[in-house]
Design a protein around this motif. Structure first.
Motif, PDB file in Angstrom:
ATOM      1  N   UNK A  64      46.802 -38.820 -50.507  1.00 35.80           N
ATOM      2  CA  UNK A  64      47.353 -39.922 -50.633  1.00 35.80           C
ATOM      3  C   UNK A  64      46.532 -40.950 -51.433  1.00 35.80           C
ATOM      4  N   UNK A  65      45.548 -41.356 -51.462  1.00 38.62           N
ATOM      5  CA  UNK A  65      44.412 -42.143 -52.485  1.00 38.62           C
ATOM      6  C   UNK A  65      44.106 -41.159 -53.312  1.00 38.62           C
ATOM      7  N   UNK A  66      43.301 -40.299 -53.434  1.00 40.58           N
ATOM      8  CA  UNK A  66      42.961 -39.465 -54.348  1.00 40.58           C
ATOM      9  C   UNK A  66      42.980 -39.045 -55.522  1.00 40.58           C
ATOM     10  N   UNK A 121      54.341 -30.795 -40.765  1.00 43.11           N
ATOM     11  CA  UNK A 121      53.897 -32.409 -41.776  1.00 43.11           C
ATOM     12  C   UNK A 121      54.326 -32.508 -42.439  1.00 43.11           C
ATOM     13  N   UNK A 122      53.091 -31.777 -43.140  1.00 41.83           N
ATOM     14  CA  UNK A 122      52.621 -31.923 -44.650  1.00 41.83           C
ATOM     15  C   UNK A 122      53.584 -32.121 -45.546  1.00 41.83           C
ATOM     16  N   UNK A 123      54.571 -30.772 -45.268  1.00 43.90           N
ATOM     17  CA  UNK A 123      55.313 -30.651 -46.292  1.00 43.90           C
ATOM     18  C   UNK A 123      56.548 -31.037 -46.141  1.00 43.90           C
ATOM     19  N   UNK A 124      57.107 -31.871 -45.051  1.00 45.07           N
ATOM     20  CA  UNK A 124      57.846 -33.252 -44.983  1.00 45.07           C
ATOM     21  C   UNK A 124      57.329 -34.503 -45.279  1.00 45.07           C
ATOM     22  N   UNK A 125      56.172 -34.816 -45.489  1.00 42.82           N
ATOM     23  CA  UNK A 125      56.087 -35.934 -45.556  1.00 42.82           C
ATOM     24  C   UNK A 125      55.856 -36.626 -46.892  1.00 42.82           C
ATOM     25  N   UNK A 126      56.049 -38.081 -46.507  1.00 43.88           N
ATOM     26  CA  UNK A 126      57.253 -38.826 -48.007  1.00 43.88           C
ATOM     27  C   UNK A 126      56.712 -39.633 -48.549  1.00 43.88           C
ATOM     28  N   UNK A 127      55.422 -39.542 -47.846  1.00 41.23           N
ATOM     29  CA  UNK A 127      54.328 -40.830 -49.055  1.00 41.23           C
ATOM     30  C   UNK A 127      54.019 -40.093 -50.130  1.00 41.23           C
ATOM     31  N   UNK A 128      54.179 -39.017 -50.263  1.00 41.50           N
ATOM     32  CA  UNK A 128      53.200 -38.272 -51.825  1.00 41.50           C
ATOM     33  C   UNK A 128      53.628 -37.532 -52.123  1.00 41.50           C
ATOM     34  N   UNK A 129      53.907 -37.052 -53.216  1.00 46.30           N
ATOM     35  CA  UNK A 129      54.495 -35.824 -53.720  1.00 46.30           C
ATOM     36  C   UNK A 129      53.510 -34.143 -53.751  1.00 46.30           C
ATOM     37  N   UNK A 130      52.211 -35.128 -54.095  1.00 49.70           N
ATOM     38  CA  UNK A 130      51.155 -34.306 -53.871  1.00 49.70           C
ATOM     39  C   UNK A 130      51.208 -33.682 -52.463  1.00 49.70           C
ATOM     40  N   UNK A 135      50.085 -28.183 -50.118  1.00 53.69           N
ATOM     41  CA  UNK A 135      49.720 -27.562 -48.832  1.00 53.69           C
ATOM     42  C   UNK A 135      51.111 -26.148 -49.464  1.00 53.69           C
ATOM     43  N   UNK A 136      52.337 -26.969 -50.178  1.00 52.19           N
ATOM     44  CA  UNK A 136      52.820 -25.223 -51.145  1.00 52.19           C
ATOM     45  C   UNK A 136      51.632 -24.507 -51.838  1.00 52.19           C
ATOM     46  N   UNK A 137      50.558 -24.854 -52.482  1.00 50.76           N
ATOM     47  CA  UNK A 137      50.066 -24.270 -52.979  1.00 50.76           C
ATOM     48  C   UNK A 137      48.784 -23.596 -52.055  1.00 50.76           C
ATOM     49  N   UNK A 138      48.969 -23.272 -50.732  1.00 52.67           N
ATOM     50  CA  UNK A 138      48.356 -22.884 -49.980  1.00 52.67           C
ATOM     51  C   UNK A 138      48.471 -21.659 -49.446  1.00 52.67           C
TER      52      UNK A 138
END
Length: 139
Positions: A64-66, A121-130, A135-138
């Protein structure tokens, strides 16, 4: 315990086993280009800073931050003049540079051996598109 047709005992799978995601491909390299993988593993960011992050939540916060882009190399860190085809431009990996924060974090996520619940949880995370994109790259 369950019995199958020949009356042998088959242990029931625990819910924890159902939560483990199977790996596909090379377990050591994550199917990454060897030059990218070598740059990740030798980067001080991965070896020092990311080594300290032990939990899923710490890594998500770091993303999120980096993370500011999803290219494998930091902008301006590669010399591509004179290269053509797959070795030139942003797509190529023929000439190394400074590996990006995003790809270091991608490999860190891989080393955590995420569960289904964590991936969802990563796929539905709303804070950052990154966060969603990494996780989709995984997979």
């Amino acid at each position: 315990m369950e019995h199958n047709e020949d009356h042998t005992v088959v242990p029931k799978k625990s819910s924890k086993q159902h939560n483990v995601l199977p790996l596909w491909g090379n377990e050591n390299s994550m199917n990454l280009n060897p030059l990218i993988l070598a740059n990740i593993q030798s980067s001080s960011y991965f070896k020092v800073h990311l080594f300290k992050l032990k939990t899923y939540h710490e890594v998500v916060d770091e993303i999120y931050y980096q993370v500011k882009h999803l290219e494998p190399w930091e902008r301006g860190s590669r010399k591509t003049s004179g290269q053509t085809g797959m070795c030139g431009g942003v797509r190529g990996v023929g000439a190394g540079g400074i590996v990006s924060t995003a790809f270091c974090l991608l490999y860190k996520l891989y080393t955590l051996r995420l569960t289904r619940k964590q991936v969802n949880g990563l796929l539905s995370h709303t804070d950052s598109p990154y966060i969603r994109a990494l996780v989709q790259k995984l997979f």
